[in-house]
Design an enzyme around this catalytic site. Structure first.
Site, PDB file in Angstrom:
ATOM      1  N   PHE A 138       0.867  -1.186   0.000  1.00 10.87           N
ATOM      2  CA  PHE A 138       0.000   0.000   0.000  1.00 10.87           C
ATOM      3  C   PHE A 138       0.898   1.228   0.000  1.00 10.87           C
ATOM      4  O   PHE A 138       2.062   1.153   0.424  1.00 10.87           O
ATOM      5  CB  PHE A 138      -0.883  -0.004   1.254  1.00 10.87           C
ATOM      6  N   GLN A 251      -7.941  14.427   4.293  1.00  9.56           N
ATOM      7  CA  GLN A 251      -7.344  13.623   3.217  1.00  9.56           C
ATOM      8  C   GLN A 251      -8.284  13.473   2.018  1.00  9.56           C
ATOM      9  O   GLN A 251      -9.421  13.009   2.186  1.00  9.56           O
ATOM     10  CB  GLN A 251      -7.001  12.234   3.743  1.00  9.56           C
ATOM     11  N   HIS A 253      -8.653  11.286  -1.013  1.00 10.16           N
ATOM     12  CA  HIS A 253      -8.163  10.032  -1.588  1.00 10.16           C
ATOM     13  C   HIS A 253      -8.112  10.220  -3.093  1.00 10.16           C
ATOM     14  O   HIS A 253      -9.041  10.776  -3.689  1.00 10.16           O
ATOM     15  CB  HIS A 253      -9.142   8.906  -1.212  1.00 10.16           C
ATOM     16  N   LEU A 267     -15.511   5.236  -3.064  1.00 11.85           N
ATOM     17  CA  LEU A 267     -14.090   4.883  -3.086  1.00 11.85           C
ATOM     18  C   LEU A 267     -13.732   3.743  -4.046  1.00 11.85           C
ATOM     19  O   LEU A 267     -14.466   2.769  -4.169  1.00 11.85           O
ATOM     20  CB  LEU A 267     -13.643   4.473  -1.676  1.00 11.85           C
ATOM     21  N   GLU A 270      -7.265   1.664  -2.775  1.00 16.54           N
ATOM     22  CA  GLU A 270      -5.848   1.744  -3.129  1.00 16.54           C
ATOM     23  C   GLU A 270      -5.305   0.351  -3.440  1.00 16.54           C
ATOM     24  O   GLU A 270      -4.264   0.200  -4.082  1.00 16.54           O
ATOM     25  CB  GLU A 270      -5.100   2.360  -1.936  1.00 16.54           C
ATOM     26  N   ARG A 326      -1.058   9.547  -0.615  1.00 12.56           N
ATOM     27  CA  ARG A 326      -2.316   9.933  -1.265  1.00 12.56           C
ATOM     28  C   ARG A 326      -2.351  11.395  -1.682  1.00 12.56           C
ATOM     29  O   ARG A 326      -2.929  11.734  -2.722  1.00 12.56           O
ATOM     30  CB  ARG A 326      -3.481   9.634  -0.312  1.00 12.56           C
ATOM     31  N   HIS A 392     -11.951  11.917   1.953  1.00  7.63           N
ATOM     32  CA  HIS A 392     -12.003  10.553   2.454  1.00  7.63           C
ATOM     33  C   HIS A 392     -11.849  10.437   3.963  1.00  7.63           C
ATOM     34  O   HIS A 392     -12.522   9.641   4.619  1.00  7.63           O
ATOM     35  CB  HIS A 392     -10.861   9.785   1.765  1.00  7.63           C
ATOM     36  N   ARG A 427      -2.425  10.510   6.448  1.00  8.05           N
ATOM     37  CA  ARG A 427      -2.498   9.123   6.925  1.00  8.05           C
ATOM     38  C   ARG A 427      -2.083   8.163   5.824  1.00  8.05           C
ATOM     39  O   ARG A 427      -2.486   8.328   4.668  1.00  8.05           O
ATOM     40  CB  ARG A 427      -3.928   8.793   7.358  1.00  8.05           C
TER      41      ARG A 427
HETATM   42  P1  FAD Z   1     -16.750   4.503  12.032  1.00  7.51           P
HETATM   43  O1  FAD Z   1     -16.481   3.120  11.604  1.00  7.51           O
HETATM   44  O2  FAD Z   1     -16.903   5.550  10.994  1.00  7.51           O
HETATM   45  O3  FAD Z   1     -17.984   4.430  13.003  1.00  7.51           O
HETATM   46  C1  FAD Z   1     -18.571   5.594  13.526  1.00  7.51           C
HETATM   47  C2  FAD Z   1     -19.767   5.184  14.329  1.00  7.51           C
HETATM   48  O4  FAD Z   1     -20.265   6.332  15.012  1.00  7.51           O
HETATM   49  C3  FAD Z   1     -20.952   4.646  13.547  1.00  7.51           C
HETATM   50  O5  FAD Z   1     -21.506   3.560  14.248  1.00  7.51           O
HETATM   51  C4  FAD Z   1     -21.947   5.810  13.543  1.00  7.51           C
HETATM   52  O6  FAD Z   1     -23.279   5.383  13.441  1.00  7.51           O
HETATM   53  C5  FAD Z   1     -21.674   6.374  14.894  1.00  7.51           C
HETATM   54  N1  FAD Z   1     -22.095   7.749  15.124  1.00  7.51           N
HETATM   55  C6  FAD Z   1     -21.722   8.867  14.469  1.00  7.51           C
HETATM   56  N2  FAD Z   1     -22.322   9.925  15.022  1.00  7.51           N
HETATM   57  C7  FAD Z   1     -23.090   9.458  16.051  1.00  7.51           C
HETATM   58  C8  FAD Z   1     -23.957  10.056  16.984  1.00  7.51           C
HETATM   59  N3  FAD Z   1     -24.188  11.370  17.001  1.00  7.51           N
HETATM   60  N4  FAD Z   1     -24.588   9.265  17.877  1.00  7.51           N
HETATM   61  C9  FAD Z   1     -24.409   7.915  17.881  1.00  7.51           C
HETATM   62  N5  FAD Z   1     -23.588   7.302  17.020  1.00  7.51           N
HETATM   63  C10 FAD Z   1     -22.945   8.079  16.119  1.00  7.51           C
HETATM   64  N6  FAD Z   1      -8.946   2.456   6.493  1.00  7.51           N
HETATM   65  C11 FAD Z   1      -7.967   1.500   6.504  1.00  7.51           C
HETATM   66  O7  FAD Z   1      -7.129   1.475   7.416  1.00  7.51           O
HETATM   67  N7  FAD Z   1      -7.926   0.555   5.523  1.00  7.51           N
HETATM   68  C12 FAD Z   1      -8.818   0.528   4.509  1.00  7.51           C
HETATM   69  O8  FAD Z   1      -8.750  -0.351   3.661  1.00  7.51           O
HETATM   70  C13 FAD Z   1      -9.835   1.525   4.463  1.00  7.51           C
HETATM   71  N8  FAD Z   1     -10.753   1.539   3.466  1.00  7.51           N
HETATM   72  C14 FAD Z   1     -11.770   2.454   3.519  1.00  7.51           C
HETATM   73  C15 FAD Z   1     -12.767   2.434   2.539  1.00  7.51           C
HETATM   74  C16 FAD Z   1     -13.827   3.322   2.585  1.00  7.51           C
HETATM   75  C17 FAD Z   1     -14.881   3.271   1.537  1.00  7.51           C
HETATM   76  C18 FAD Z   1     -13.898   4.281   3.630  1.00  7.51           C
HETATM   77  C19 FAD Z   1     -15.029   5.261   3.705  1.00  7.51           C
HETATM   78  C20 FAD Z   1     -12.919   4.320   4.600  1.00  7.51           C
HETATM   79  C21 FAD Z   1     -11.848   3.413   4.549  1.00  7.51           C
HETATM   80  N9  FAD Z   1     -10.856   3.441   5.515  1.00  7.51           N
HETATM   81  C22 FAD Z   1      -9.873   2.481   5.514  1.00  7.51           C
HETATM   82  C23 FAD Z   1     -10.941   4.352   6.652  1.00  7.51           C
HETATM   83  C24 FAD Z   1     -11.562   3.624   7.824  1.00  7.51           C
HETATM   84  O9  FAD Z   1     -12.523   2.717   7.374  1.00  7.51           O
HETATM   85  C25 FAD Z   1     -12.237   4.587   8.788  1.00  7.51           C
HETATM   86  O10 FAD Z   1     -11.350   5.626   9.086  1.00  7.51           O
HETATM   87  C26 FAD Z   1     -12.577   3.867  10.061  1.00  7.51           C
HETATM   88  O11 FAD Z   1     -13.392   2.763   9.787  1.00  7.51           O
HETATM   89  C27 FAD Z   1     -13.259   4.769  11.069  1.00  7.51           C
HETATM   90  O12 FAD Z   1     -13.635   3.941  12.138  1.00  7.51           O
HETATM   91  P2  FAD Z   1     -14.278   4.540  13.462  1.00  7.51           P
HETATM   92  O13 FAD Z   1     -14.526   3.392  14.363  1.00  7.51           O
HETATM   93  O14 FAD Z   1     -13.472   5.675  13.938  1.00  7.51           O
HETATM   94  O15 FAD Z   1     -15.635   5.130  12.943  1.00  7.51           O
END
Ligand code: FAD
Length: 625
Positions: A138, A251, A253, A267, A270, A326, A392, A427
């Site tokens: 990556f 970021q 992407h 998305l 990558e 990126r 992203h 990142r």
């Molecule tokens: P999230 O998984 O975004 O979860 C947030 C949670 O908070 C959700 O449950 C939501 O409902 C909840 N929430 C939000 N606001 C509230 C509220 N007011 N009240 C109650 N609940 C709330 N990263 C990598 O390292 N490798 C990858 O291959 C990769 N691929 C990706 C592909 C895509 C399409 C995307 C969008 C991102 C990708 N990323 C990747 C980035 C990574 O997925 C995210 O940064 C990461 O999953 C964020 O995780 P988190 O637990 O912080 O939040």
């Protein structure tokens, strides 16, 4: 019904008794059910704490489930020269050395254990021929480092965590949106939320709150983020008195879909480039070879020979320039389009069809294959994809202590994408999934330690609860007002135009002025009167977090007068030495939002030695513990 609360309380005379509101009590409330939130909750529950999770959507529908490419950890399964020091060094280099050194250290050291732990809990990763967890290349990672499950890694991670969480007696409250945090004499005592289905309010009493709400990509028009990512954690933390940091680093992407318009921004992992895909312009040229700045080549390549092979345009170089970080790739695509060498729909071509056999593509990138087939009627095993930059990820976020993840508000913790510091100015792909697990666990530990040291009773004051309810129900009680959807669209258009992939002071000032005007509109939004099943009301409630997010990014971007990582200022080219000496910290003050430069501490010598070491020194184990 919220309307009644709104009708009977006027500003300054909140006399209601809110004791009939549904109340749920936990030791710890985790807000957000993505990887970070669930991992934090597991840690709290394992320590015997009563733990609840609330989530805006259904369990399992967070961003984490969308993650495609993989999770970064120096397991060394594909290249045994890899180790935590090289992962740490790559992460610091990718973040332009603005990362919190201690966070990057904890992350690099602990990521392998978190991945192995997931495997013990039932995650089934792709395997090498020897039966080890497979790892792929990556951008910015020296060695193949991303453990993956095809291009559906997030799904496997969330499935595993969810199973584990449900069997650990953690209470999950789904489709429940947190509105604001309640403090008792400056300490966290609870959070007011509402059920999206009924619109009824629910008071969570808790001794500690862990925010894990993800980013705020929905402040932009073209984004890979889904509807949930409206910066709620950032807004709630800011209003509770917590600080935000590094918000200027958003970021873009390089590879989002550009066509058809309805799916613009979705998305394209990558992993396509990691597995051999190359970027071409409309003249069929592999243009990334023209975008390797000399300084960048010497910093990023690990030997002089590799740097000069890149600069000479050597197409057989071991690491293709498509896997530069990126920010570099996204800006290169933008420049090609501006020079009139873009694809028909304003992007670049991403070609894996002519580089890998169809069977390989279908096996390694099944989601991409289906995504393009179904959404764009394109067979990526036969023709190139059209791609372009998409907002992203937020490198910035809530400012936390590196070890405990606690904010400056006692009892308030943050982890995952909504927390700042780990990734600095940019990142590396794959470092988010590992961040979620490493810092989710540490936040759980931090909250447990905090609770153990707490003495005395905490209360959720009537007045505070009443104020949150009134703010929320005013929207329902307005006879007429602004349409929340149109206000959101306006906010997105401001950010897309003025706070985009490249920035100037003039544009940022103009954007800030427009955001100030929009604030007045946000105060006037209205939604039809019933709170039940009311998406317009839900949207209106999100706006107050979106505007905090948008303003924080814009203010921070204005103050950082240099170009570093994901933050590019056309009026301040290149990195400035002084830029490494501070982080920009955002706070709420009586006169509004303040953004100021806060001096960074010098790195401990042993980490600086690793960060700036040559690869040979690290591989040989000469430097660092
Ligand atoms: P999230 O998984 O975004 O979860 C947030 C949670 O908070 C959700 O449950 C939501 O409902 C909840 N929430 C939000 N606001 C509230 C509220 N007011 N009240 C109650 N609940 C709330 N990263 C990598 O390292 N490798 C990858 O291959 C990769 N691929 C990706 C592909 C895509 C399409 C995307 C969008 C991102 C990708 N990323 C990747 C980035 C990574 O997925 C995210 O940064 C990461 O999953 C964020 O995780 P988190 O637990 O912080 O939040």
């Amino acid at each position: 019904c919220p309307r009644e609360f709104g009708q009977t309380s006027a500003p300054g005379e909140i006399k209601m008794d809110y004791s009939d509101i549904q109340t749920i009590e936990h030791d710890v409330l985790v807000v957000g059910a993505g990887g970070a939130g669930i991992r934090a909750a597991i840690e709290c529950a394992s320590g015997g704490l009563s733990t609840g999770i609330i989530s805006k959507s259904l369990l399992g529908k967070a961003h984490t489930v969308m993650a495609e490419g993989g999770i970064a950890a120096s397991l060394g399964n594909v290249d045994s020269r890899d180790n935590w020091k090289i992962h740490f060094r790559d992460t610091m280099r990718g973040g332009k050395f603005l990362n919190q050194w201690r966070m990057a250290e904890l992350h690099a050291k602990q990521a392998p254990d978190r991945v192995r732990e997931l495997e013990e809990w039932g995650a089934v990763f792709d395997r090498t021929d020897k039966g080890l967890i497979n790892q792929r290349n990556f951008g910015g990672h020296r060695y193949p480092r991303l453990a993956h499950v095809g291009d559906r890694t997030g799904l496997e991670i969330i499935r595993t965590l969810q199973d584990f969480c449900v069997h650990h007696g953690i209470s999950t409250h789904m489709e429940c949106t947190g509105l604001d945090i309640i403090l008792d004499e400056g300490k966290v005592s609870g959070l007011l939320a509402y059920w999206r289905e009924t619109g009824r309010f629910v008071l969570f009493k808790a001794k500690a709150i862990i925010l894990a709400t993800g980013g705020g990509g929905k402040a932009w028009k073209v984004t890979s983020n889904s509807w949930e990512y409206t910066g709620d954690g950032l807004g709630m933390a800011y209003r509770a008195g917590a600080e935000l940091m590094d918000m200027e680093f958003t970021q873009f992407h390089p590879t989002g879909m550009v066509w058809p318009p309805s799916v613009k921004g979705i998305l394209v992992t990558e992993g396509v480039r990691g597995d051999g895909g190359v970027l071409l312009n409309s003249e069929g040229e592999r243009f990334m070879f023209n975008y390797i700045p000399e300084k960048f080549a010497s910093e990023t390549a690990d030997t002089e020979e590799e740097a000069s092979r890149w600069l000479d345009g050597d197409r057989e170089a071991r690491r293709p320039p498509e896997l530069l970080t990126r920010d570099v790739v996204a800006r290169a695509i933008k420049k090609e389009v501006e020079a009139g060498r873009g694809s028909p729909n304003g992007g670049a071509f991403l070609d894996i069809a002519s580089r890998r056999p169809a069977e390989f593509i279908k096996k390694k990138l099944p989601s991409m294959y289906h995504q393009f087939k179904e959404l764009a009627e394109i067979d990526i095993t036969e023709e190139p994809m059209e791609v372009g930059p998409t907002l992203h990820y937020f490198m910035g976020g809530i400012r936390v202590n590196s070890d405990s993840q606690q904010t400056n508000v006692p009892g308030l913790f943050a982890c995952g994408e909504c927390a700042g510091g780990m990734h600095g100015a940019n990142r590396l792909g794959g470092n988010s999934l590992s961040d979620l697990l490493v810092f989710g666990k540490l936040a759980g530990d931090g909250a447990a330690n905090y609770i153990n040291s707490l003495t005395g009773q905490l209360k959720c004051g009537n007045e505070e609860v009443g104020k949150i309810i009134k703010d929320a129900t005013d929207i329902l009680n307005r006879e007429e007002g602004k349409n929340p959807y149109l206000v959101h669209e306006e906010l997105q258009s401001i950010m897309q135009t003025f706070v985009s992939i490249v920035r100037t002071g003039e544009e940022l000032e103009a954007g800030l002025d427009k955001l100030q005007e929009l604030k007045a509109d946000i105060k006037k939004v209205s939604a039809h009167a019933s709170a039940q099943y009311n998406p317009g009301w839900n949207e209106a409630l999100d706006l107050k977090n979106l505007i905090v997010t948008a303003e924080a990014v814009t203010r921070a971007a204005l103050i950082r007068q240099e170009s570093r990582g994901a933050h590019t200022r056309l009026d301040f080219a290149g990195e400035h030495e002084e830029g490494l000496e501070y982080n920009i910290v955002i706070k709420r003050t009586d006169s509004g939002m303040s953004a100021e430069k806060v001096k960074r501490e010098n790195p401990p010598k042993e980490l600086a030695d690793i960060g700036f070491a040559s690869l040979a020194e690290l591989e040989g184990g000469e430097i660092g513990a």
